[in-house]
Design a protein around this motif. Structure first.
Motif, PDB file in Angstrom:
ATOM      1  N   ALA A 176     -22.446   1.441  18.752  1.00  0.00           N
ATOM      2  CA  ALA A 176     -22.092   1.248  20.156  1.00  0.00           C
ATOM      3  C   ALA A 176     -21.626  -0.187  20.361  1.00  0.00           C
ATOM      4  N   LYS A 177     -20.462  -0.347  21.006  1.00  0.00           N
ATOM      5  CA  LYS A 177     -19.897  -1.668  21.239  1.00  0.00           C
ATOM      6  C   LYS A 177     -19.579  -1.831  22.721  1.00  0.00           C
ATOM      7  N   VAL A 178     -20.302  -2.745  23.362  1.00  0.00           N
ATOM      8  CA  VAL A 178     -20.062  -3.040  24.770  1.00  0.00           C
ATOM      9  C   VAL A 178     -18.829  -3.935  24.886  1.00  0.00           C
ATOM     10  N   ASP A 179     -18.036  -3.742  25.922  1.00  0.00           N
ATOM     11  CA  ASP A 179     -16.895  -4.617  26.208  1.00  0.00           C
ATOM     12  C   ASP A 179     -17.451  -6.024  26.453  1.00  0.00           C
ATOM     13  N   LEU A 180     -17.289  -6.899  25.468  1.00  0.00           N
ATOM     14  CA  LEU A 180     -17.941  -8.208  25.488  1.00  0.00           C
ATOM     15  C   LEU A 180     -17.430  -9.103  26.603  1.00  0.00           C
ATOM     16  N   SER A 181     -16.112  -9.189  26.799  1.00  0.00           N
ATOM     17  CA  SER A 181     -15.570 -10.081  27.831  1.00  0.00           C
ATOM     18  C   SER A 181     -16.014  -9.641  29.221  1.00  0.00           C
ATOM     19  N   ARG A 182     -16.060  -8.329  29.425  1.00  0.00           N
ATOM     20  CA  ARG A 182     -16.512  -7.802  30.723  1.00  0.00           C
ATOM     21  C   ARG A 182     -17.988  -8.123  30.944  1.00  0.00           C
ATOM     22  N   ARG A 183     -18.817  -7.930  29.888  1.00  0.00           N
ATOM     23  CA  ARG A 183     -20.245  -8.242  30.015  1.00  0.00           C
ATOM     24  C   ARG A 183     -20.456  -9.720  30.314  1.00  0.00           C
ATOM     25  N   ARG A 184     -19.696 -10.611  29.659  1.00  0.00           N
ATOM     26  CA  ARG A 184     -19.844 -12.041  29.923  1.00  0.00           C
ATOM     27  C   ARG A 184     -19.632 -12.359  31.403  1.00  0.00           C
ATOM     28  N   ALA A 185     -18.585 -11.763  31.969  1.00  0.00           N
ATOM     29  CA  ALA A 185     -18.285 -12.015  33.384  1.00  0.00           C
ATOM     30  C   ALA A 185     -19.394 -11.470  34.278  1.00  0.00           C
ATOM     31  N   ILE A 186     -19.939 -10.303  33.937  1.00  0.00           N
ATOM     32  CA  ILE A 186     -20.993  -9.688  34.749  1.00  0.00           C
ATOM     33  C   ILE A 186     -22.262 -10.526  34.722  1.00  0.00           C
ATOM     34  N   VAL A 187     -22.691 -10.960  33.514  1.00  0.00           N
ATOM     35  CA  VAL A 187     -23.948 -11.710  33.446  1.00  0.00           C
ATOM     36  C   VAL A 187     -23.825 -13.044  34.176  1.00  0.00           C
ATOM     37  N   ALA A 188     -22.646 -13.664  34.113  1.00  0.00           N
ATOM     38  CA  ALA A 188     -22.449 -14.917  34.846  1.00  0.00           C
ATOM     39  C   ALA A 188     -22.588 -14.683  36.339  1.00  0.00           C
ATOM     40  N   ASN A 189     -21.994 -13.616  36.838  1.00  0.00           N
ATOM     41  CA  ASN A 189     -22.083 -13.319  38.269  1.00  0.00           C
ATOM     42  C   ASN A 189     -23.502 -12.933  38.674  1.00  0.00           C
ATOM     43  N   HIS A 190     -24.226 -12.264  37.764  1.00  0.00           N
ATOM     44  CA  HIS A 190     -25.599 -11.887  38.109  1.00  0.00           C
ATOM     45  C   HIS A 190     -26.492 -13.117  38.208  1.00  0.00           C
ATOM     46  N   THR A 191     -26.403 -14.008  37.232  1.00  0.00           N
ATOM     47  CA  THR A 191     -27.195 -15.230  37.312  1.00  0.00           C
ATOM     48  C   THR A 191     -26.801 -16.035  38.548  1.00  0.00           C
ATOM     49  N   ALA A 192     -25.531 -15.990  38.911  1.00  0.00           N
ATOM     50  CA  ALA A 192     -25.066 -16.707  40.103  1.00  0.00           C
ATOM     51  C   ALA A 192     -25.753 -16.197  41.364  1.00  0.00           C
ATOM     52  N   THR A 193     -26.073 -14.892  41.446  1.00  0.00           N
ATOM     53  CA  THR A 193     -26.765 -14.390  42.639  1.00  0.00           C
ATOM     54  C   THR A 193     -28.135 -15.034  42.783  1.00  0.00           C
ATOM     55  N   HIS A 194     -28.819 -15.304  41.665  1.00  0.00           N
ATOM     56  CA  HIS A 194     -30.121 -15.967  41.733  1.00  0.00           C
ATOM     57  C   HIS A 194     -29.970 -17.400  42.237  1.00  0.00           C
ATOM     58  N   LEU A 195     -28.977 -18.107  41.699  1.00  0.00           N
ATOM     59  CA  LEU A 195     -28.730 -19.482  42.153  1.00  0.00           C
ATOM     60  C   LEU A 195     -28.312 -19.498  43.627  1.00  0.00           C
ATOM     61  N   LEU A 196     -27.479 -18.533  44.018  1.00  0.00           N
ATOM     62  CA  LEU A 196     -27.021 -18.458  45.407  1.00  0.00           C
ATOM     63  C   LEU A 196     -28.186 -18.176  46.346  1.00  0.00           C
ATOM     64  N   HIS A 197     -29.067 -17.273  45.965  1.00  0.00           N
ATOM     65  CA  HIS A 197     -30.242 -16.947  46.784  1.00  0.00           C
ATOM     66  C   HIS A 197     -31.071 -18.203  47.024  1.00  0.00           C
ATOM     67  N   TRP A 198     -31.312 -18.954  45.945  1.00  0.00           N
ATOM     68  CA  TRP A 198     -32.079 -20.191  46.072  1.00  0.00           C
ATOM     69  C   TRP A 198     -31.357 -21.194  46.979  1.00  0.00           C
ATOM     70  N   ALA A 199     -30.057 -21.373  46.778  1.00  0.00           N
ATOM     71  CA  ALA A 199     -29.299 -22.359  47.551  1.00  0.00           C
ATOM     72  C   ALA A 199     -29.273 -22.016  49.033  1.00  0.00           C
ATOM     73  N   LEU A 200     -29.138 -20.732  49.354  1.00  0.00           N
ATOM     74  CA  LEU A 200     -29.127 -20.320  50.764  1.00  0.00           C
ATOM     75  C   LEU A 200     -30.440 -20.657  51.442  1.00  0.00           C
ATOM     76  N   LYS A 201     -31.538 -20.458  50.749  1.00  0.00           N
ATOM     77  CA  LYS A 201     -32.835 -20.803  51.328  1.00  0.00           C
ATOM     78  C   LYS A 201     -32.964 -22.314  51.537  1.00  0.00           C
ATOM     79  N   GLN A 202     -32.367 -23.101  50.638  1.00  0.00           N
ATOM     80  CA  GLN A 202     -32.400 -24.550  50.808  1.00  0.00           C
ATOM     81  C   GLN A 202     -31.591 -24.988  52.022  1.00  0.00           C
ATOM     82  N   VAL A 203     -30.443 -24.376  52.230  1.00  0.00           N
ATOM     83  CA  VAL A 203     -29.536 -24.804  53.291  1.00  0.00           C
ATOM     84  C   VAL A 203     -29.881 -24.183  54.641  1.00  0.00           C
ATOM     85  N   LEU A 204     -30.199 -22.882  54.642  1.00  0.00           N
ATOM     86  CA  LEU A 204     -30.409 -22.162  55.903  1.00  0.00           C
ATOM     87  C   LEU A 204     -31.872 -22.048  56.295  1.00  0.00           C
TER      88      LEU A 204
END
Length: 897
Positions: free
Chosen positions: A565-593
């Motif tokens: 089984a071979k996952v589309d690597l470039s697509r997975r890279r983009a997804i994991v970056a965006n997923h980790t970004a949601t955690h950072l965004l959640h934290w930042a929103l609480k800091q600002v708002l």
């Protein structure tokens, strides 16, 4: 009633139930959210077994075989719908707690019956002489015999005599979750409330009895013996293992143990009823009609608070519309029956939070959010509730005078689409006055004014029966612990467990992430010599990961022994970056708002991320920029993620963020980013924040009241978006002949100049006098009146209004409509000479209202002048034709024409 001990509180009864089954080696589980985000077949969790549906279907597993809990349930639609009884009787509710115990292929009927009787009689001390049991009498159409086993076990495991173990049919003693799914015979335990419990005393022909039509013999506990699965064709198929699912209504049991004949008289409701009494100035118990209103408000407020706390929001479709219906039913009772002016339901939120404190803590935690959402909805309905009630009462008086008992369907539908009254609320108001609604007329009106879009509902992609008995799919795709990306996205030596048709494939293990928690499923390829399956999506059904796609090569019968089984690597890279970004965004929103900015939902895709959060206003440019700065600063630090598995209670004790509405097991996966972000999360992530490269907010806007949405991008997608916007700014600056930093100021200057030019421009670009003459010359004559109906050229709405004033300003009698297009928007108005208004049969306001309603809009105005408008220029000719027709009808009705 016969119990002289200090009655147990609702809180104590709930805990005593859980303690009893903990002593019987049951694992105590938390209530699942009342919003079943992982089950598209349900609007709301309506039974304790919903969270165990995958177990009963054989597609999921747990590390325990016995469980007990108190489950939050809402029943307001479909088969399990108690809405019409709520408040009218004293024992039905939209929201209720279902105490339950389960056996998953462990014990069966004997233990379930023995422990039910033991708890009720020995622990809760109920009089066994008041207890009755019911069992399934069999059903020839299903090919099922009577449940003689359960019948005999009641005689063996309890002190009930044969005459109090009764047989009933499929309606009462065969339990089904829905049209499809787990089902089986059930045995119910009923309690005799005594003659005073009957709410139908004196009704001719009434006799009290178990499963009768009064409240004397009340069902308190349902023991379901799940043996079958009802499949799509309606037939029953035996399940792989037999299970027990019981449901004991906390509200009903509390009423009995506290010596009350009404659930509403218990400590689960009385604080709410007291608060409603304070709001309206009427005491509960003094007037039957007002009592119904108070009970409805108390019940519906509980349901609204619990559902919104778990992530649901009032809206136009699905579960959102259910919540809107509940709120508007409660608001109507408060306004019309109790005389409460203005929004009031939101003021009851703190009372609900206190009742559930320590049990469903999310209600208290999100109290401010609940109050804001509910108040906003109340204010929205307040704009039309009085007019709707007034219109209804006026029609009711006319019908009474005429001896009619049917509400015209078009009128009822107008109350719905114009004043926001749900159908069941209109039907309730009609019943209160002895009317019925003309449903055929409603259907015709609805067809003529149907909403542009309506949710189509979810369609299952695979029959769960195809996955029955398959083992859990192990996930191999995490790469954050230090493994290489290749190890996390490629796996060899895998075994095909099942191929369903040529579109769905199941492996014993997989590196493909199955869609969950807002993160989309992986895509890629599963292959071997002479075999290739292209994966277009991956979805988890219970514990089984299903790879959806297309068999490109190979025999669907003769499958290979092993595959890679071979996952589309470039697509997975983009997804994991965006997923980790949601955690950072959640934290930042609480800091600002502030700490109230809680995640409400998310969607993580390769091209972008979408993040919904609770906040009441739009972000300012400064706030948005500060959020971006905080996230990018953490990216620059290249902080390593720490991901580990630990106990749920341990994680909560050290402050790890759990998302509202999510369901967690006893063991959870914790994602930590430095000292600032710690969340429960089962998704895939980067190994260090630097892999995001760059974070950029693309847009921010409202989802609905109290909920905002950010769309953002990371990495190359964020860079490309920034470059595109820079190129656009440079292009605009070149056209304006300024530098990019000077462009905003130059645009402001041009807009100001344009505004000034419009002020100086004459009211119309044509000769008004000449235009007036042309319109009158071409007007239709109805008696002495000139009926004008024309599409004209006008610079703006003011110019159109000025032309209408000129046309009706002379000595001629004139009525009619004019329309034009201004900057891509239609402007429409109707007018009439003042001399025509003596007869109230003619009104420009009513004409415009009819034109607006025909387009699904609102409009109206004075009898001599009214206007409306809409986007685009479609429909102008139709609107003018309708206005001409209505004016002509009105003019012909007027005397002297």
């Amino acid at each position: 009633m016969t119990n002289t001990r200090q009655p147990l509180s609702g809180r104590e009864i709930r805990q005593s139930f859980l303690d009893f089954f903990a002593e019987k080696d049951h694992h105590i589980v938390e209530s699942a959210p009342v919003v079943p985000l992982d089950d598209p077949t349900l609007l709301f969790t309506n039974a304790g077994m919903n969270q165990f549906k995958d177990l009963f279907l054989g597609t999921g597993t747990r590390d325990y075989k016995r469980a007990a809990d108190t489950q939050k349930c809402i029943r307001v639609s479909g088969k399990h719908n108690d809405l019409e009884e709520v408040g009218v009787d004293t024992y039905h509710h939209t929201f209720f707690e279902m105490l339950g115990n389960w056996s998953f292929g462990d014990y069966f009927k004997r233990e379930a019956i023995r422990w039910a009787f033991e708890l009720i009689v020995t622990r809760f001390k109920l009089d066994p002489e008041r207890l009755y049991a019911s069992v399934f009498s069999g059903d020839e159409s299903l090919g099922l015999p009577p449940d003689e086993e359960a019948e005999q076990l009641w005689l063996e495991e309890s002190t009930l005599p044969p005459e109090r173990v009764l047989r009933f049919g499929r309606k009462d003693n065969f339990w089904e979750m829905g049209e499809q799914g787990p089902c089986g015979p059930c045995s119910e335990l009923h309690y005799d409330m005594g003659p005073e419990g009957c709410d139908r005393q004196g009704v001719p022909g009434h006799t009290c009895g178990v499963n009768g039509d009064c409240a004397r013999y009340i069902e308190i506990w349902n023991l379901v013996f799940i043996q079958y699965n009802r499949i799509e064709d309606g037939s029953l198929k035996p399940l792989p293992a037999r299970h027990v699912d019981t449901g004991l209504g906390l509200e009903r049991l509390t009423a009995i143990l506290q010596g009350k004949t009404s659930n509403y008289d218990t400590d689960l409701f009385m604080p709410l009823l007291s608060a409603v009494s304070d709001l309206c100035g009427h005491r509960y118990g003094d007037d039957p009609e007002r009592d119904v209103a108070m009970r409805v408000i108390a019940d519906h407020t509980r349901a609204l608070c619990v559902a919104i706390a778990d992530g649901a929001l009032p809206g136009k479709q699905g579960r959102g519309y259910v919540l809107r219906r509940l709120l508007r039913r409660a608001a109507r009772y408060g306004r019309q029956v109790l005389g409460i002016e203005g929004p009031f339901i939101h003021r009851l939120v703190p009372v609900v939070a206190k009742i559930f404190d320590g049990v469903f803590g999310e209600v208290a935690t999100r109290r401010a959010h609940l109050s804001h959402i509910i108040e906003h909805e109340e204010k929205s309905f307040a704009r039309t509730i009085d007019s709707g009630i007034t219109h209804f009462e006026a029609l009711a008086r006319k019908l009474d005078e005429a001896g009619e008992r049917t509400i015209p369907g078009d009128f009822a539908y107008r109350l719905y689409h114009q004043d926001g009254f749900p159908y069941d609320l209109i039907a309730l108001m009609a019943r209160e006055r002895g009317f019925v609604i003309d449903d055929d007329g409603w259907a015709k009106a609805e067809a003529a004014h149907k909403e542009a879009s309506r949710g189509a509902g979810s369609v299952a992609r695979i029959d769960p029966g195809e996955l029955e008995g398959l083992p859990e799919t192990s996930f191999l795709g995490y790469w954050e612990r230090g493994e290489s990306e290749a190890e996390g996205t490629t796996a060899a030596g895998l075994r095909i467990v099942k191929l369903v048709g040529t579109e769905a494939l199941v492996l014993d293990r997989t590196p493909f992430y199955a869609e969950a928690g807002g993160q989309v499923g992986d895509t890629g390829m599963i292959e071997s010599a002479g075999f290739r399956f292209q994966v277009e999506d991956t979805v988890r059904v219970g514990d089984v990961a299903v790879h959806f796609g297309e068999l490109l090569e190979g025999d669907p019968i003769a499958l290979p022994d092993s595959v890679t089984a071979k996952v589309d690597l470039s697509r997975r890279r983009a997804i994991v970056a965006n997923h980790t970004a949601t955690h950072l965004l959640h934290w930042a929103l609480k800091q600002v708002l502030g700490p109230h900015a809680d995640q409400q939902g998310s969607l993580v895709e390769p091209d972008s991320l979408r993040f919904d959060f609770t906040h009441q206003q739009a972000l300012t440019e400064e706030q948005s920029a500060e959020v971006e700065r905080l996230v990018n600063a953490r990216i620059a630090l290249n902080t390593a993620l720490v991901i580990k598995t630990e106990g749920l209670q341990e994680a909560r004790a050290r402050g790890v963020t759990a998302l509202f509405g999510e369901r967690y097991g006893d063991k959870v996966r914790v994602v930590e980013i430095g000292e600032f972000s710690r969340e429960l999360c089962g998704g895939t992530h980067v190994r260090a924040t630097g892999e995001l490269n760059y974070f950029r907010i693309s847009s921010e806007g409202a989802v609905q009241a109290g909920v905002r949405r950010i769309v953002a991008r990371t990495g190359a997608a964020a860079v490309e978006e920034a470059l595109a916007e820079r190129a656009l700014l440079r292009s605009v600056a070149r056209e304006l002949r300024v530098t990019p930093p000077e462009a905003p100021r130059r645009i402001e200057q041009l807009l100001s100049s344009l505004k000034e030019l419009k002020k100086r421009r004459p009211a119309a670009s044509t000769d008004v006098a000449a235009e007036r003459r042309a319109l009158l010359d071409n007007a239709e004559r109805v008696g002495e009146v000139h009926l004008v109906s024309a599409r004209v050229e006008a610079a703006d709405r003011k110019a159109l209004a000025a032309l209408a004033d000129a046309v009706r300003g002379g000595d001629k009698l004139v009525a009619g409509a004019l329309a034009t297009v201004v900057e891509g928007k239609s402007a429409f108005l109707a007018f009439a000479s003042p001399a025509l208004l003596k007869n109230k049969a003619l009104s420009a306001g009513e004409i415009v209202k009819a034109v607006a309603e025909a387009r699904g809009l609102r409009g109206g105005g004075r009898p001599d002048f009214a206007q409306t408008g809409w986007k685009g220029e479609d429909g102008i000719d139709e609107a003018l034709a309708l206005a001409r027709k209505l004016f002509a009808q009105a003019l012909r009705e007027m005397e002297g024409l």
